[in-house]
Design a protein around this motif. Structure first.
Motif, PDB file in Angstrom:
ATOM      1  N   VAL A   1       0.840  -1.215   0.000  1.00  0.00           N
ATOM      2  CA  VAL A   1       0.000   0.000   0.000  1.00  0.00           C
ATOM      3  C   VAL A   1       0.869   1.258   0.000  1.00  0.00           C
ATOM      4  O   VAL A   1       0.586   2.235  -0.719  1.00  0.00           O
ATOM      5  CB  VAL A   1      -0.952  -0.030   1.217  1.00  0.00           C
ATOM      6  N   LEU A   2       1.936   1.221   0.800  1.00  0.00           N
ATOM      7  CA  LEU A   2       2.836   2.387   0.826  1.00  0.00           C
ATOM      8  C   LEU A   2       3.448   2.659  -0.551  1.00  0.00           C
ATOM      9  O   LEU A   2       3.475   3.801  -1.026  1.00  0.00           O
ATOM     10  CB  LEU A   2       3.950   2.159   1.838  1.00  0.00           C
TER      11      LEU A   2
ATOM     12  N   LEU B   1       2.347   1.719  -3.455  1.00  0.00           N
ATOM     13  CA  LEU B   1       1.309   2.175  -4.388  1.00  0.00           C
ATOM     14  C   LEU B   1       1.005   3.657  -4.186  1.00  0.00           C
ATOM     15  O   LEU B   1       0.879   4.423  -5.150  1.00  0.00           O
ATOM     16  CB  LEU B   1       0.034   1.352  -4.200  1.00  0.00           C
ATOM     17  N   ALA B   2       0.888   4.053  -2.937  1.00  0.00           N
ATOM     18  CA  ALA B   2       0.579   5.462  -2.644  1.00  0.00           C
ATOM     19  C   ALA B   2       1.716   6.372  -3.101  1.00  0.00           C
ATOM     20  O   ALA B   2       1.475   7.430  -3.706  1.00  0.00           O
ATOM     21  CB  ALA B   2       0.330   5.643  -1.156  1.00  0.00           C
TER      22      ALA B   2
ATOM     23  N   ALA C   1       1.617   6.622  -6.766  1.00  0.00           N
ATOM     24  CA  ALA C   1       0.511   7.472  -7.208  1.00  0.00           C
ATOM     25  C   ALA C   1       0.852   8.942  -7.022  1.00  0.00           C
ATOM     26  O   ALA C   1       0.624   9.778  -7.925  1.00  0.00           O
ATOM     27  CB  ALA C   1      -0.751   7.122  -6.423  1.00  0.00           C
TER      28      ALA C   1
END
Lengths: 254, 334
Positions: B12-13, B15-16, B19
């Motif tokens: 998640v990190l 990906l963020a 992004a």
């Protein structure tokens, strides 16, 4: 002249200063106890952050769709339609992405923390931690607050991305707007500040929501009823803190 | 479970972060790997130009505004231009609004390119005056300023319209109608006058035409006369006349010289002339005084009458002699 003496009860300013100092010392001690909170940081990041991603993305998706449709409704007439991209991008990056995600997580994360810590408090597990020479702030508060500070911006970034993509898909499929026009509007007023402004707000929201949950949880008394009451208070306090901080950052950073 | 947590959190990190970084670079149209050069443009005011605004050259984005700062009497803007862009030799920058909605851009133009707007020329001259390596810059009016100006104009027009409305009442309409009628009458008079003047002008034109014909005839006569003169002088007559005139002139000069000689001689003899004149004067004085025969003849009427009568008798006698010579003369040879 001394602020307070042994013979006289200290006044309100003195008590506030004393409380702030005590809280700062407590926080510093808790943060310094890295061996206690570090093992719990990643699990809390998983529970508070990763597990909250679906609800945040769900909210962001529909926010993007609604924003695109609303802007089409608003811009009918003199304003060119490519401003749909500008409105969707700016609004989600700077305001709706962080705030709606924060409010959603205030309900989910704040309630979770307040209920968990409150239950530990009323079942005297917190006292047991102290008995075992654990600093309950290091064990319970620090990993949750750090997880909130770290994961709220991450979740918000993903929510912003998905919200803009949802707005783009809506604009292309429902508003007779081309991808190039949407991107033109998206880039038209973009500044790098738009992104970091939203992420800073999200980090502050994460700290506020987790602190409110921990504070209400640690103050819980009165059994299950008290747990429920303080859980509700934690959610309300978290939401209020988000809105106040939103206004504060708008005043300070814009 | 612990490894699973770490994996999910890390995913998640990442990906963020992807992004955020990717989205920021894409939206800001950053050119990763491309080198940029910084040029400084000098403006009197930058209007709505802000850091991050695009820099265009002939309509193509070639960079962005990096920073804006105050510098003495001017404002300086750092322009990051992509390397490899073929810029004009003497560049200038014009900051202008790109649309009605406030997006501003800095446009690079050749300094030698003539600018239609006198204000732009003035600002470019002003910002170029301090010299140095700063590019001169000019700023076009903001859409808001133009709108405000248009609003003021609209207000003025409304005020004028209100005044016209208050002035243009029923009496004004009546006067206007009367004025139109008067104008029609004046127009008719003017038409009649024009027609009469036209007929006169036609007459004058006819006269001029006839005069022209007469002049043409005279010219022809003159041509013929000149031809005759030419033919008459073709045999050297003119030369002879001129020679005669020259000879006459010589004679005249000779006569003049003679006259001068006579006058000099007269001057030499002026004593005797004076004496003669005195004598003539004394004679005339005597005559006037009635002295002598001539004086008596001049002064005495009887003598004059006698003399006249004598002369008459003499004429009669001569006439009689001419008529009857034998009465007075007798010739006998034998």
């Amino acid at each position: 002249m001394p602020i307070f003496t042994t013979a006289v009860e200290p006044g309100l300013p003195a008590r506030v200063v004393t409380r702030v100092g005590r809280s700062a010392v407590t926080a510093a001690r808790a943060l310094a106890d890295v061996r206690t909170w570090l093992p719990h940081l990643v699990p809390q990041m998983r529970r508070l952050g990763v597990d909250s991603v679906p609800i945040a993305l769900f909210i962001a998706t529909f926010t993007g769709i609604v924003l695109a449709l609303l802007s089409k409704y608003i811009f009918t007439g003199a304003v060119p339609l490519y401003f749909v991209g500008a409105l969707v991008g700016k609004t989600i990056m700077m305001e709706l992405g962080p705030v709606l995600t924060g409010l959603a997580l205030a309900g989910r994360v704040g309630a979770n923390i307040a209920a968990e810590v409150g239950t530990m408090r009323v079942t005297e597990q917190v006292d047991a931690l102290e008995t075992l020479a654990y600093n309950p702030n290091s064990y319970l508060v620090v990993p949750r607050v750090l997880a909130g500070v770290l994961m709220f911006p991450v979740i918000t970034a993903l929510a912003i991305l998905l919200g803009v993509v949802a707005g783009w898909i809506t604009a292309v499929n429902l508003l007779d707007l081309s991808t190039l026009e949407f991107v033109k509007g998206l880039k038209l007023f973009y500044k790098f500040k738009d992104i970091w402004f939203g992420l800073i707000k999200a980090a502050s929201f994460g700290a506020a929501v987790t602190l409110a949950g921990c504070l209400m949880g640690l103050r819980t008394s009165g059994g299950a009823e008290g747990v429920g009451r303080n859980t509700t208070r934690a959610v309300v306090l978290g939401c209020e803190a988000i809105l106040v901080l939103d206004a504060f950052w708008a005043l300070v950073l814009l | 479970m612990k490894r699973g947590n770490e994996f999910l959190v890390g995913l998640v990190l990442l990906l963020a972060i992807a992004a955020v970084v990717g989205g920021a670079l894409w939206l800001s149209e950053a050119n990763i790997g491309k080198r940029e050069t910084v040029h400084v443009a000098r403006f009197r005011t930058v209007g709505g130009l802000t850091p991050g605004a695009p820099v265009t050259y002939r309509g193509v984005r070639v960079g962005r505004v990096e920073a804006i700062r105050l510098a003495d009497l001017f404002v300086e803007a750092d322009l990051k231009i992509y390397t490899g862009v073929d810029l004009p030799a003497r560049p200038a920058v014009i900051a202008a609004s790109q649309s009605l909605f406030g997006e501003w851009a800095a446009t690079i133009v050749p300094r030698d390119q003539p600018q239609d707007d006198p204000n732009v020329r003035l600002m470019l001259d002003e910002t170029a005056r301090p010299g140095g390596d700063r590019w001169p810059g000019a700023t076009l009016p903001d859409v808001g300023q133009l709108t405000a100006q248009a609003g003021r104009i609209a207000t003025d027009i409304a005020a004028v319209a209100a005044r016209v409305q208050s002035t243009f009442d029923s009496s004004a309409v009546t006067e206007l109608r009367q004025s139109i009628k008067d104008f029609g009458a004046i127009t008719n008079q003017l038409v009649r006058f024009t027609q009469s003047q036209t007929s006169r002008l036609n007459q004058v034109t006819g006269n001029v035409e006839r005069t022209s014909e007469a002049v043409l005839g005279a010219s022809q006569h003159l041509d013929a006369t000149l031809a005759r003169v030419d033919s008459a002088t073709a045999g050297g007559q003119l030369q002879a006349i001129l020679d005669n005139a020259a000879a006459g002139s010589g004679d005249l000069r000779q006569a003049s010289a003679d006259l001068r000689d006579i006058l000099s001689k007269v001057r030499a003899e002026d004593q005797s002339i004076v004496r003669s004149l005195i004598a003539v004067d004394s004679v005339l004085t005597g005559i006037q005084a009635g002295q002598g025969t001539l004086g008596l003849l001049a002064k005495n009427p009887a003598l004059h009458n006698e003399a006249v009568e004598t002369m008459q008798e003499m004429r009669r006698l001569i006439a009689d002699i001419q008529a009857n010579p034998r009465k007075y003369f007798k010739f006998s040879v034998f």
